[in-house]
Design an enzyme around this catalytic site. Structure first.
Site, PDB file in Angstrom:
ATOM      1  N   HIS A 146      19.018  57.013  52.795  1.00  0.00           N
ATOM      2  CA  HIS A 146      18.307  56.647  51.565  1.00  0.00           C
ATOM      3  C   HIS A 146      17.387  57.771  51.132  1.00  0.00           C
ATOM      4  O   HIS A 146      17.264  58.796  51.828  1.00  0.00           O
ATOM      5  CB  HIS A 146      17.565  55.318  51.734  1.00  0.00           C
ATOM      6  N   HIS A 203      14.068  58.014  50.657  1.00  0.00           N
ATOM      7  CA  HIS A 203      12.692  58.243  51.079  1.00  0.00           C
ATOM      8  C   HIS A 203      12.659  59.627  51.737  1.00  0.00           C
ATOM      9  O   HIS A 203      13.565  59.987  52.489  1.00  0.00           O
ATOM     10  CB  HIS A 203      12.217  57.155  52.053  1.00  0.00           C
ATOM     11  N   ASP A 254      11.301  61.098  54.136  1.00  0.00           N
ATOM     12  CA  ASP A 254      11.429  61.346  55.580  1.00  0.00           C
ATOM     13  C   ASP A 254      12.881  61.281  56.048  1.00  0.00           C
ATOM     14  O   ASP A 254      13.163  61.492  57.229  1.00  0.00           O
ATOM     15  CB  ASP A 254      10.542  60.370  56.389  1.00  0.00           C
ATOM     16  N   HIS A 255      13.816  61.017  55.122  1.00  0.00           N
ATOM     17  CA  HIS A 255      15.230  60.937  55.503  1.00  0.00           C
ATOM     18  C   HIS A 255      16.109  61.989  54.827  1.00  0.00           C
ATOM     19  O   HIS A 255      17.266  62.135  55.184  1.00  0.00           O
ATOM     20  CB  HIS A 255      15.771  59.530  55.218  1.00  0.00           C
ATOM     21  N   HIS A 263      16.100  47.451  52.496  1.00  0.00           N
ATOM     22  CA  HIS A 263      14.927  48.315  52.446  1.00  0.00           C
ATOM     23  C   HIS A 263      14.345  48.264  51.038  1.00  0.00           C
ATOM     24  O   HIS A 263      14.923  47.626  50.157  1.00  0.00           O
ATOM     25  CB  HIS A 263      15.348  49.727  52.853  1.00  0.00           C
ATOM     26  N   ASP A 297      16.289  52.735  57.207  1.00  0.00           N
ATOM     27  CA  ASP A 297      15.209  51.798  57.518  1.00  0.00           C
ATOM     28  C   ASP A 297      15.600  50.424  56.982  1.00  0.00           C
ATOM     29  O   ASP A 297      16.291  50.340  55.971  1.00  0.00           O
ATOM     30  CB  ASP A 297      13.920  52.232  56.816  1.00  0.00           C
ATOM     31  N   HIS A 344      11.969  55.984  64.744  1.00  0.00           N
ATOM     32  CA  HIS A 344      11.250  55.840  63.474  1.00  0.00           C
ATOM     33  C   HIS A 344       9.855  55.265  63.724  1.00  0.00           C
ATOM     34  O   HIS A 344       9.407  54.338  63.058  1.00  0.00           O
ATOM     35  CB  HIS A 344      12.054  54.950  62.507  1.00  0.00           C
TER      36      HIS A 344
HETATM   37 ZN   LIG Z   1      11.809  56.176  56.909  1.00  0.00          ZN
HETATM   38 ZN   LIG Z   2      12.515  54.314  54.039  1.00  0.00          ZN
END
Ligand SMILES: [Zn+2]
Ligand SMILES: [Zn+2]
Length: 317
Positions: free
Chosen positions: A63, A65, A67-68, A143, A213, A271
């Protein structure tokens, strides 16, 4: 047994903390390399663990976000600068291609290797790729923004020949393929020999799934049947369950319960929220409901479908 292992490159949630990095994993299936998620700094992490960037065949992004996927631009650019010739397939949610192409456009970068973007479906399971070794499916998670998990399954291999028996009976080479395909062998004297007695069964295929997530909604459990190893996010301890629900994340206790519900053989959690310097309580909580749980530790390889998860087969950290 061929190699099927997961290298953890990043184990942190939204912000890098305590030397932990945002999400990224490398899956090695019989020396084929697939990258799952690409948080900031992933290319440096790969180099740090001795992985050649251009050996990566495929990238899967769960996805959008940061951090990914914030490491993806850097990775794709470096592959370009290193003179990559081989094609690269990138699978990710709607919008990923647009974001990448906008950056290439404004930096006037013309990627010189064949780069193909494929959009993952948020409607249901989707077969993303299939080759002689494996299949990869995506499946929607729950999510805050569109997000999918990924399931990588080895294909069933043909049985191997039982060399001793085949030689003893003098089975002609031209019949080997038939034996492996399940045909019995009739010798010149008319005696029939079952294919099972002339072959050795292939190992049972192994399956790995990646879930990050998601909130613990139960909506994606069907996609997690028959797993040898489940990676599931466990952002919080269960005393933060309200916060987990609000932010569409899972607690360590819930991750353990999910692993139990789907009958996974092993669970790997990661995570981790920046609020936890010490990860032992997360492990302890998941193990209280699912004993075969391990922490995702950066730089460690975790075998899929092996009994040795307590001692990852190779650590390069
Ligand atoms: Zn994340
Ligand atoms: Zn996320």
């Amino acid at each position: 047994m061929t190699r099927f292992e997961v290298l953890i490159l990043g184990s942190s949630s939204a912000t890098p903390m305590y030397g932990r990095h945002p999400t990224a994993q490398l899956v090695n299936i019989d020396e084929q390399l697939h990258l799952i998620d690409c948080g900031e700094g992933t290319q440096m992490r790969l180099t740090r663990f001795g992985i050649k960037l251009n050996k990566i065949k495929t990238v899967f992004i769960s996805h959008l976000h940061g951090d990914h996927y914030l490491g993806l631009m850097g990775l794709l650019s470096s592959m370009h600068l290193m003179g990559r010739k081989k094609e690269l397939n990138v699978y990710g949610p709607p919008g990923l291609r647009e974001i990448m192409e906008l950056q290439f456009y404004h930096s006037q970068t013309a990627i010189r290797y064949p780069l193909h973007f494929h959009t993952t479906s948020m409607e249901g399971e989707q077969l993303l790729m299939e080759n002689e070794r494996l299949t990869v499916h995506s499946f929607p998670l729950d999510h805050r923004i569109p997000c999918t998990g990924f399931r990588l399954a080895e294909k069933q291999k043909l049985p191997r020949l039982n060399a001793e028996e085949v030689a003893r009976l003098g089975v002609p080479k031209s019949f080997y393929k038939m034996l492996k395909a399940g045909y019995d062998y009739m010798a010149p004297d008319g005696s029939v020999h079952a294919w099972q007695s002339l072959t050795v069964p292939a190992p049972v295929p192994r399956t790995y799934a990646f879930c990050s997530d998601t909130v613990d909604s139960g909506n994606y459990l069907e996609s997690l049947a028959g797993l040898d190893l489940l990676y599931h996010e466990a952002t919080f301890l269960d005393d933060m369950r309200e916060r987990a629900i609000e932010t569409f994340h899972t607690t360590a206790l819930q991750a353990g319960q999910i692993a139990g519900r789907v009958g996974a053989k092993k669970l790997l959690i990661g995570h981790y929220s920046a609020r936890y310097r010490d990860l032992a309580p997360l492990l302890h909580e998941a193990r209280s409901v699912f004993p075969a749980t391990e922490l995702a530790i950066e730089g460690q390889w975790y075998p899929v479908g092996s009994d040795t998860i307590d001692k990852p087969s190779k650590s390069e950290d």
